[in-house]
Design a protein around this motif. Sequence first.
Motif, mmCIF file in Angstrom:
data_model
loop_
_atom_site.group_PDB
_atom_site.id
_atom_site.type_symbol
_atom_site.label_atom_id
_atom_site.label_comp_id
_atom_site.label_asym_id
_atom_site.label_seq_id
_atom_site.Cartn_x
_atom_site.Cartn_y
_atom_site.Cartn_z
ATOM 1 N N ALA A 71 0.819 -1.147 0.002
ATOM 2 C CA ALA A 71 -0.083 0.020 0.073
ATOM 3 C C ALA A 71 0.898 1.300 -0.150
ATOM 4 O O ALA A 71 0.313 2.459 -0.059
ATOM 5 C CB ALA A 71 -1.033 -0.062 1.143
ATOM 6 N N GLY A 72 2.412 1.145 0.016
ATOM 7 C CA GLY A 72 3.116 2.120 -0.096
ATOM 8 C C GLY A 72 3.460 3.085 1.158
ATOM 9 O O GLY A 72 3.932 4.162 1.419
ATOM 10 N N CYS A 73 3.156 2.146 2.303
ATOM 11 C CA CYS A 73 3.479 2.609 3.515
ATOM 12 C C CYS A 73 4.823 2.289 4.261
ATOM 13 O O CYS A 73 5.214 0.959 4.200
ATOM 14 C CB CYS A 73 2.295 2.490 4.675
ATOM 15 N N THR A 74 5.660 3.213 4.584
ATOM 16 C CA THR A 74 6.725 2.913 5.406
ATOM 17 C C THR A 74 6.540 3.273 6.968
ATOM 18 O O THR A 74 6.160 4.203 7.348
ATOM 19 C CB THR A 74 7.951 3.873 4.989
ATOM 20 N N PRO A 75 6.192 2.188 7.744
ATOM 21 C CA PRO A 75 5.761 2.172 9.183
ATOM 22 C C PRO A 75 6.589 3.188 9.971
ATOM 23 O O PRO A 75 7.736 2.921 9.814
ATOM 24 C CB PRO A 75 5.777 0.827 9.623
ATOM 25 N N TRP A 76 6.093 4.062 10.822
ATOM 26 C CA TRP A 76 6.790 4.881 11.265
ATOM 27 C C TRP A 76 6.056 5.073 12.991
ATOM 28 O O TRP A 76 4.927 4.652 13.255
ATOM 29 C CB TRP A 76 6.780 6.233 10.967
ATOM 30 N N GLY A 77 6.890 5.494 13.834
ATOM 31 C CA GLY A 77 6.241 6.208 15.063
ATOM 32 C C GLY A 77 5.928 4.892 15.973
ATOM 33 O O GLY A 77 6.563 3.680 15.868
ATOM 34 N N ARG A 78 5.023 5.037 16.995
ATOM 35 C CA ARG A 78 4.748 4.003 17.949
ATOM 36 C C ARG A 78 3.234 4.128 18.194
ATOM 37 O O ARG A 78 2.910 5.259 18.963
ATOM 38 C CB ARG A 78 5.638 3.868 19.188
ATOM 39 N N LEU A 79 2.439 3.095 18.291
ATOM 40 C CA LEU A 79 1.169 3.174 18.795
ATOM 41 C C LEU A 79 1.201 2.147 19.948
ATOM 42 O O LEU A 79 1.722 1.262 20.096
ATOM 43 C CB LEU A 79 0.223 2.759 17.841
ATOM 44 N N THR A 80 0.482 2.707 21.225
ATOM 45 C CA THR A 80 0.611 1.802 22.447
ATOM 46 C C THR A 80 -0.924 1.650 22.866
ATOM 47 O O THR A 80 -1.761 2.492 23.041
ATOM 48 C CB THR A 80 1.480 2.580 23.369
ATOM 49 N N GLY A 81 -1.284 0.389 23.053
ATOM 50 C CA GLY A 81 -2.433 -0.041 23.454
ATOM 51 C C GLY A 81 -2.430 -1.210 24.535
ATOM 52 O O GLY A 81 -1.432 -1.697 24.612
ATOM 53 N N PHE A 82 -3.639 -1.473 25.265
ATOM 54 C CA PHE A 82 -3.680 -2.548 26.439
ATOM 55 C C PHE A 82 -4.711 -3.419 25.982
ATOM 56 O O PHE A 82 -6.042 -3.087 25.367
ATOM 57 C CB PHE A 82 -3.888 -1.890 27.545
ATOM 58 N N GLN A 83 -4.520 -4.815 25.921
ATOM 59 C CA GLN A 83 -5.368 -5.729 25.932
ATOM 60 C C GLN A 83 -6.333 -5.710 26.963
ATOM 61 O O GLN A 83 -6.130 -5.301 28.280
ATOM 62 C CB GLN A 83 -4.918 -7.092 25.664
ATOM 63 N N MET A 84 -7.717 -6.325 26.840
ATOM 64 C CA MET A 84 -8.551 -6.543 28.225
ATOM 65 C C MET A 84 -7.893 -7.138 29.177
ATOM 66 O O MET A 84 -8.227 -6.870 30.318
ATOM 67 C CB MET A 84 -9.703 -6.868 27.604
#
Length: 301
Positions: A71-84
């Motif tokens: 899709a032409g994305c160079t992934p960047w940065g950071r996403l942070t989440g928490f499972q239940m």
Amino acid sequence: MLTLLIAAPVAAALSAPAVQLESAAPEAEIALVRWRNRWAMEAEIGGKTRTFLLDTAGGLTLISADTARAAGCTPWGRLTGFQMMGARLDGPRCDGLTMRAGGLTLTPPVMGLIDMGKGNPNDAALDGMIALNLFEHRAVTIDFAAGKLTIESPNSLAKRTAGMRALPIRISREVSGLALAVLAGVPTKNGPLWMELDSGNGGTVLVSKPVAALVGMNPAAEGKQAADFAVVGDIRATTADAFTPDMTIDGNLGMPFLRNWVITLDLAQGRAWIGKPPVGPAAAAPLPANPDAGGQQPAKH
């Protein structure tokens, strides 16, 4: 008898909305594909039609590294989440990517990356998972018995929900407000519990240990137990496949509940409705002795 006293032009004006609603068409209808005890859907991204798990509690739409690259994305940065269950998850992001599904172009605020086979080897053939943030600012109806997801227009939404029951919900916006999930208000004598509507949980209903007794469950039980509690009015969550783990949320209504109902979610206005499917669901497969991640049996704590 009163209608005889209404002048013809006025009567026509009053009946016009009803005629309009009867002819209302949704924006799109998308076929769902059975994926063991859950459902998947197809969407085009990166020049190819791919298959994604439909996970209404996933929060973020996630794609494989290969899909991101196509899709032409160079992934960047950071996403942070928490499972239940409390586990922290970190990963890079892709912005501005679109998917095509049901003839519509859908652009979530952000997509994350996932290796589906790492979480569950049986999901390795999937290209990621679609969460509700793909349908940001839209209204969707999910009918698992029919295997269909409908993206509603304003008129089709009004027509659809006219015969349904309002369902109290809260919109959950985690991961810096980028994620989108829905929690239903389950009444108890002490106040409402807020439980995720989770199509990614194929086999169970989960109620957090500190509040389990409020819905008649045994918080001390380590294994599977039965659940039978009201969600709204006479609509109940009833299953033999329930657990009471220690969770970061009040509970989770998985496919043993969702498969029995049509759910309409107005993600723009924070409203929801629930009703019976036109065709009843097929018999559910029993939870296996050692369910995989699709069964969502919680780890012991």
